[in-house]
Write a protein that holds these residues in place. Structure first.
Motif, mmCIF file in Angstrom:
data_model
loop_
_atom_site.group_PDB
_atom_site.id
_atom_site.type_symbol
_atom_site.label_atom_id
_atom_site.label_comp_id
_atom_site.label_asym_id
_atom_site.label_seq_id
_atom_site.Cartn_x
_atom_site.Cartn_y
_atom_site.Cartn_z
ATOM 1 N N MET A 1 -25.825 14.848 14.905
ATOM 2 C CA MET A 1 -25.148 14.273 13.768
ATOM 3 C C MET A 1 -23.952 15.151 13.393
ATOM 4 S SD MET A 1 -27.114 11.760 12.251
ATOM 5 C CE MET A 1 -28.692 11.125 12.646
ATOM 6 N N LYS A 2 -22.936 14.498 12.944
ATOM 7 C CA LYS A 2 -21.718 15.199 12.549
ATOM 8 C C LYS A 2 -21.278 14.647 11.193
ATOM 9 C CE LYS A 2 -16.909 15.803 13.869
ATOM 10 N NZ LYS A 2 -15.857 15.458 14.819
ATOM 11 N N GLU A 3 -20.879 15.530 10.285
ATOM 12 C CA GLU A 3 -20.377 15.106 8.989
ATOM 13 C C GLU A 3 -18.873 15.316 8.921
ATOM 14 O OE1 GLU A 3 -22.503 17.226 5.947
ATOM 15 O OE2 GLU A 3 -24.180 15.836 6.026
ATOM 16 N N VAL A 4 -18.175 14.323 8.385
ATOM 17 C CA VAL A 4 -16.742 14.448 8.154
ATOM 18 C C VAL A 4 -16.477 14.113 6.691
ATOM 19 C CG1 VAL A 4 -15.997 14.035 10.514
ATOM 20 C CG2 VAL A 4 -16.339 12.108 9.014
ATOM 21 N N PHE A 5 -15.488 14.792 6.121
ATOM 22 C CA PHE A 5 -15.152 14.609 4.713
ATOM 23 C C PHE A 5 -13.720 14.116 4.578
ATOM 24 C CE2 PHE A 5 -18.592 17.601 4.706
ATOM 25 C CZ PHE A 5 -19.339 17.255 3.592
ATOM 26 N N PHE A 6 -13.522 13.225 3.634
ATOM 27 C CA PHE A 6 -12.195 12.715 3.319
ATOM 28 C C PHE A 6 -11.974 12.854 1.822
ATOM 29 C CE2 PHE A 6 -13.801 10.409 6.983
ATOM 30 C CZ PHE A 6 -12.771 10.557 7.887
ATOM 31 N N TYR A 7 -10.765 13.204 1.444
ATOM 32 C CA TYR A 7 -10.376 13.264 0.040
ATOM 33 C C TYR A 7 -9.526 12.034 -0.224
ATOM 34 C CZ TYR A 7 -12.351 17.827 0.286
ATOM 35 O OH TYR A 7 -13.241 18.853 0.473
ATOM 36 N N VAL A 8 -10.023 11.164 -1.091
ATOM 37 C CA VAL A 8 -9.451 9.837 -1.263
ATOM 38 C C VAL A 8 -8.890 9.668 -2.666
ATOM 39 C CG1 VAL A 8 -9.962 7.370 -1.176
ATOM 40 C CG2 VAL A 8 -11.059 8.916 0.437
ATOM 41 N N GLU A 9 -7.667 9.217 -2.722
ATOM 42 C CA GLU A 9 -7.003 8.936 -3.991
ATOM 43 C C GLU A 9 -7.102 7.432 -4.248
ATOM 44 O OE1 GLU A 9 -2.502 9.416 -4.905
ATOM 45 O OE2 GLU A 9 -3.454 11.404 -4.898
ATOM 46 N N GLY A 10 -7.413 7.075 -5.483
ATOM 47 C CA GLY A 10 -7.453 5.661 -5.840
ATOM 48 C C GLY A 10 -8.846 5.126 -6.104
ATOM 49 N N MET A 11 -9.882 5.959 -5.903
ATOM 50 C CA MET A 11 -11.248 5.557 -6.259
ATOM 51 C C MET A 11 -11.415 5.817 -7.747
ATOM 52 S SD MET A 11 -14.268 6.721 -3.676
ATOM 53 C CE MET A 11 -13.760 8.419 -3.535
ATOM 54 N N HIS A 12 -11.651 4.761 -8.519
ATOM 55 C CA HIS A 12 -11.716 4.932 -9.968
ATOM 56 C C HIS A 12 -13.074 4.614 -10.569
ATOM 57 C CE1 HIS A 12 -7.428 5.551 -9.967
ATOM 58 N NE2 HIS A 12 -7.268 4.431 -9.285
ATOM 59 N N CYS A 13 -13.981 4.024 -9.774
ATOM 60 C CA CYS A 13 -15.243 3.578 -10.355
ATOM 61 C C CYS A 13 -16.307 3.410 -9.270
ATOM 62 C CB CYS A 13 -15.050 2.261 -11.088
ATOM 63 S SG CYS A 13 -14.483 0.931 -10.009
ATOM 64 N N GLU A 14 -17.513 3.057 -9.710
ATOM 65 C CA GLU A 14 -18.611 2.844 -8.771
ATOM 66 C C GLU A 14 -18.349 1.647 -7.865
ATOM 67 O OE1 GLU A 14 -22.425 2.757 -10.674
ATOM 68 O OE2 GLU A 14 -22.039 4.652 -11.705
#
Length: 70
Positions: A1-14
Motif C-alpha cells: 500500500m502507498k499513501e499520497v497526499f494532496f493539498y486542495v484549495e476550494g474544499m469548503h464543506c463536507e
C-alpha cells in the motif's frame, strides 16, 4: 500500500469532501480516500501504482486546485 497526499484549495464543506472521496474511490487502484476541508488535504491510499496525474486531473475536472504543501 502507498499513501499520497494532496493539498486542495476550494474544499469548503463536507459535501465537497464526499464528492472528492466518491469520485476518487471509483478508481480500481484506490483502497481509500480521506478528504478534510478543515485543513485542505486529501489522503489517498493506493493498492496498486497509479500515476498521480490521474488523480490531479480528476480534482482539476471537479473544479478544485491542487497546491504545493506550504
Amino acid at each position: 500500500m502507498k499513501e499520497v497526499f494532496f493539498y486542495v484549495e476550494g474544499m469548503h464543506c463536507e459535501s465537497c469532501e464526499n464528492r472528492i472521496q466518491n469520485r476518487i474511490k471509483e478508481l480500481n487502484e484506490v483502497e481509500s480516500v480521506v478528504a478534510n476541508h478543515n485543513d485542505g488535504t486529501v489522503k489517498v491510499t493506493l493498492n496498486k501504482n497509479i500515476e498521480q496525474k490521474i488523480i490531479l486531473d480528476i480534482l482539476d475536472d471537479m473544479g478544485f486546485l491542487v497546491k504545493e504543501k506550504q
